[in-house]
Design a protein around this motif. Sequence first.
Motif, PDB file in Angstrom:
ATOM      1  N   ARG A   7       0.838  -1.200   0.000  1.00 28.71           N
ATOM      2  CA  ARG A   7       0.000   0.000   0.000  1.00 28.71           C
ATOM      3  C   ARG A   7       0.878   1.257   0.000  1.00 28.71           C
ATOM      4  O   ARG A   7       0.604   2.214  -0.714  1.00 28.71           O
ATOM      5  N   TYR A   8       1.952   1.227   0.791  1.00 28.29           N
ATOM      6  CA  TYR A   8       2.882   2.357   0.807  1.00 28.29           C
ATOM      7  C   TYR A   8       3.554   2.527  -0.556  1.00 28.29           C
ATOM      8  O   TYR A   8       3.743   3.651  -1.021  1.00 28.29           O
ATOM      9  N   GLN A   9       3.920   1.430  -1.187  1.00 26.18           N
ATOM     10  CA  GLN A   9       4.527   1.514  -2.517  1.00 26.18           C
ATOM     11  C   GLN A   9       3.553   2.142  -3.505  1.00 26.18           C
ATOM     12  O   GLN A   9       3.939   2.976  -4.334  1.00 26.18           O
ATOM     13  N   LEU A  10       2.289   1.756  -3.436  1.00 26.00           N
ATOM     14  CA  LEU A  10       1.278   2.329  -4.323  1.00 26.00           C
ATOM     15  C   LEU A  10       1.117   3.822  -4.061  1.00 26.00           C
ATOM     16  O   LEU A  10       1.060   4.621  -5.006  1.00 26.00           O
ATOM     17  N   ALA A  58       7.035   1.593   6.820  1.00 22.11           N
ATOM     18  CA  ALA A  58       7.050   2.803   5.999  1.00 22.11           C
ATOM     19  C   ALA A  58       8.473   3.179   5.604  1.00 22.11           C
ATOM     20  O   ALA A  58       8.728   3.557   4.454  1.00 22.11           O
ATOM     21  N   TYR A  59       9.401   3.083   6.542  1.00 19.87           N
ATOM     22  CA  TYR A  59      10.799   3.385   6.224  1.00 19.87           C
ATOM     23  C   TYR A  59      11.358   2.405   5.196  1.00 19.87           C
ATOM     24  O   TYR A  59      12.045   2.801   4.264  1.00 19.87           O
ATOM     25  N   ILE A  60      11.066   1.134   5.367  1.00 23.72           N
ATOM     26  CA  ILE A  60      11.553   0.135   4.411  1.00 23.72           C
ATOM     27  C   ILE A  60      10.968   0.386   3.031  1.00 23.72           C
ATOM     28  O   ILE A  60      11.677   0.354   2.023  1.00 23.72           O
ATOM     29  N   ALA A  61       9.676   0.661   2.969  1.00 24.79           N
ATOM     30  CA  ALA A  61       9.030   0.927   1.686  1.00 24.79           C
ATOM     31  C   ALA A  61       9.618   2.173   1.021  1.00 24.79           C
ATOM     32  O   ALA A  61       9.881   2.179  -0.189  1.00 24.79           O
ATOM     33  N   ALA A  62       9.844   3.215   1.806  1.00 18.38           N
ATOM     34  CA  ALA A  62      10.395   4.449   1.244  1.00 18.38           C
ATOM     35  C   ALA A  62      11.837   4.253   0.767  1.00 18.38           C
ATOM     36  O   ALA A  62      12.210   4.725  -0.314  1.00 18.38           O
TER      37      ALA A  62
END
Length: 111
Positions: A7-10, A58-62
């Motif tokens: 979801r964060y990637q999207l 969130a940090y990993i996704a970012a």
Amino acid sequence: MNFAFWRYQLILCLLLIFWGGFFDSSGILNQLALNFAIFYPLGFLVGYRRKYEDPRTAYIAAFLFNLFSYLMAYVVEFPIESWLIVVLDFASLIVYLQVGMYFGHRAQSRE
């Protein structure tokens, strides 16, 4: 990977598609402004929904999103002006996510 990661990637992809046309790719101020427009909203969302969201995800996704964008730039031979900008890009990612989480948490706690 869990659902929140994707979801964060999207969210990051949609923000990049939306804001990518407003900023050109030259200069450190443009890069910092683009990073603010992309990573601050994600941080705000995570901070606002602190009970349900994991900041580590969130940090990993970012980080992976940012790393993948530089990998794609390298693959298509897009010139990177300076490696200093890359370092500042990742540093601003951390700062903007953290600031977004702080203000998101403050906004949620006021309700």
